[in-house]
Design a protein around this motif. Structure first.
Motif, PDB file in Angstrom:
ATOM      1  N   CYS A 264       2.683  10.335  -3.985  1.00  0.00           N
ATOM      2  CA  CYS A 264       2.400  10.817  -2.630  1.00  0.00           C
ATOM      3  C   CYS A 264       3.689  10.914  -1.823  1.00  0.00           C
ATOM      4  CB  CYS A 264       1.422   9.874  -1.927  1.00  0.00           C
ATOM      5  SG  CYS A 264      -0.219   9.830  -2.665  1.00  0.00           S
TER       6      CYS A 264
ATOM      7  N   MET B 139      -6.177   2.968   7.799  1.00  0.00           N
ATOM      8  CA  MET B 139      -6.008   1.540   8.020  1.00  0.00           C
ATOM      9  C   MET B 139      -5.584   1.223   9.453  1.00  0.00           C
ATOM     10  SD  MET B 139      -4.078   0.469   4.468  1.00  0.00           S
ATOM     11  CE  MET B 139      -4.253  -1.272   4.823  1.00  0.00           C
TER      12      MET B 139
ATOM     13  N   ARG C 229      -3.330   9.750   4.453  1.00  0.00           N
ATOM     14  CA  ARG C 229      -4.345   9.207   3.547  1.00  0.00           C
ATOM     15  C   ARG C 229      -4.366   7.687   3.493  1.00  0.00           C
ATOM     16  NH1 ARG C 229      -6.275  12.959  -0.186  1.00  0.00           N
ATOM     17  NH2 ARG C 229      -6.340  14.998   0.839  1.00  0.00           N
ATOM     18  N   VAL C 230      -3.254   7.039   3.794  1.00  0.00           N
ATOM     19  CA  VAL C 230      -3.181   5.578   3.670  1.00  0.00           C
ATOM     20  C   VAL C 230      -3.068   4.911   5.038  1.00  0.00           C
ATOM     21  CG1 VAL C 230      -1.895   3.643   2.676  1.00  0.00           C
ATOM     22  CG2 VAL C 230      -2.133   5.786   1.389  1.00  0.00           C
ATOM     23  N   ILE C 231      -2.103   5.340   5.834  1.00  0.00           N
ATOM     24  CA  ILE C 231      -1.803   4.654   7.090  1.00  0.00           C
ATOM     25  C   ILE C 231      -2.884   4.908   8.138  1.00  0.00           C
ATOM     26  CG2 ILE C 231      -0.159   4.434   8.971  1.00  0.00           C
ATOM     27  CD1 ILE C 231       0.754   3.195   6.357  1.00  0.00           C
TER      28      ILE C 231
ATOM     29  N   ALA D 138       1.259   4.026  -3.118  1.00  0.00           N
ATOM     30  CA  ALA D 138       1.034   5.464  -2.910  1.00  0.00           C
ATOM     31  C   ALA D 138       2.242   6.270  -3.370  1.00  0.00           C
ATOM     32  CB  ALA D 138       0.741   5.732  -1.438  1.00  0.00           C
TER      33      ALA D 138
ATOM     34  N   ILE E  73       1.069  10.008   2.627  1.00  0.00           N
ATOM     35  CA  ILE E  73       0.870   8.567   2.815  1.00  0.00           C
ATOM     36  C   ILE E  73       0.400   8.285   4.230  1.00  0.00           C
ATOM     37  CG2 ILE E  73       2.058   6.352   2.927  1.00  0.00           C
ATOM     38  CD1 ILE E  73       3.869   7.306   0.680  1.00  0.00           C
TER      39      ILE E  73
ATOM     40  N   TYR F  76       0.830  -1.207   0.000  1.00  0.00           N
ATOM     41  CA  TYR F  76       0.000   0.000   0.000  1.00  0.00           C
ATOM     42  C   TYR F  76       0.868   1.261   0.000  1.00  0.00           C
ATOM     43  CZ  TYR F  76      -3.961  -3.020   1.104  1.00  0.00           C
ATOM     44  OH  TYR F  76      -4.935  -3.986   1.064  1.00  0.00           O
ATOM     45  N   VAL F  77       1.927   1.257   0.784  1.00  0.00           N
ATOM     46  CA  VAL F  77       2.838   2.405   0.835  1.00  0.00           C
ATOM     47  C   VAL F  77       3.562   2.570  -0.489  1.00  0.00           C
ATOM     48  CG1 VAL F  77       4.816   3.398   2.051  1.00  0.00           C
ATOM     49  CG2 VAL F  77       3.086   2.109   3.318  1.00  0.00           C
TER      50      VAL F  77
END
Length: 297
Positions: free
Chosen positions: A197, A210, A205-207, A192, A202, A188-189
């Motif tokens: 990103c 989740m 918006r991602v970590i 991104a 990251i 996922y990282v």
């Protein structure tokens, strides 16, 4: 020939008895397990029931052999709320626990993200330093810290010496978040980063989406710690009653009402109620965060 045909019939007769025995054994095991569960639940629940019932008794009935209040003294809670300083202690505790929790999560999450997802020289050493800080009792550094906050910054008699350090991270929170973030796949990282990103984006918006269970677990741990903290307010805020928290103020409340155990128990219920409500509504995220933490890493 008749003897040969009779043998299977004789060997098949014990089967229903065996099934009946197995069902009886399963029933007994179910009863035993649930009886132990009920006994454990009563063991942990009865102290709260005792505190609640005592808080609704009169002065003469408290700590007597009576199990139920007669009459039910609901006015005890009004008397506690009208105690001078009680609402101030409540406000200070909300400030300490709420602001401290926010600062701890905001400051610990980037450090945990770096330890979990970055590859740099000295990462394992940094993680070992975080773990070693968890093993250091706060009483070891209380004297130099008190001299710094009280003598150098003149902040004794306030809660700021307890709140401000939370803006620089907490070892336990960093470690717990780091263990949870290692369960998030690196793909996922990497995806991104391919999309352009940066690390901050990251993280946000991602970590963070989740890692909500882990963040919730850390926030609850920190909130409970600050709400129940007695040692810190005793060191820094004891000289100023206007800066007392509920945990420290409750001790002095017991001193003001040596024989009024009904009022002391009513104050205890009011102190415990917010923590119980917070855990009741957030227990799903809390249990999920604690369960998933440390799966790998």
């Amino acid at each position: 020939m008749a003897q040969v045909l009779d043998k299977p019939v004789a060997s098949a007769t014990p089967a229903p008895d065996a099934r009946r025995t197995a069902r009886r054994r399963a029933l007994l095991e179910w009863i035993a397990v649930h009886a132990l569960g009920v006994a454990a639940a009563l063991f942990f629940t009865l102290p709260f029931v005792f505190v609640l019932l005592t808080s609704l008794m009169s002065d003469s009935q408290a700590l007597s052999r009576d199990l139920l209040p007669h009459p039910w003294e609901w006015d005890n809670y009004r008397r506690v709320l009208n105690t001078p300083g009680f609402l101030t202690w409540w406000r200070n505790t909300l400030l300490y626990a709420g602001l401290g929790t926010v600062l701890t999560v905001v400051s610990s999450l980037p450090v945990a993200y770096a330890l979990a997802k970055f590859r740099f020289r000295g990462r394992n050493l940094a993680l070992m330093l975080v773990i070693s800080m968890m093993m250091l009792p706060p009483q070891v550094v209380v004297i130099p810290m008190y001299l710094f906050w009280a003598k150098q910054l003149d902040l004794s008699g306030t809660l700021w010496p307890l709140i401000v350090p939370m803006a620089f991270g907490d070892a336990f929170s960093i470690f717990l978040l780091r263990q949870f973030l290692t369960t998030i796949p690196n793909e996922y990282v990497d995806a991104a980063r391919v999309d352009g990103c940066g690390d901050l984006r990251i993280l946000l918006r991602v970590i963070v989406p989740m890692a909500k269970p882990g963040i919730a677990a850390v926030a609850l741990f920190q909130f409970f710690y600050a709400w129940n903290d007695y040692f810190g307010p005793q060191i820094y805020a004891s000289e100023n009653p206007g800066a007392w928290t509920l945990s420290y103020g409750l001790e002095s409340f017991k001193g003001m009402h040596h024989t009024d155990w009904n009022l002391t128990m009513a104050a205890t219920v009011l102190v415990m109620a917010p923590v119980i409500l917070v855990f009741f509504f957030a227990q799903k995220a809390f249990v999920e965060g604690v369960t998933l933490t440390g799966v790998k890493g």
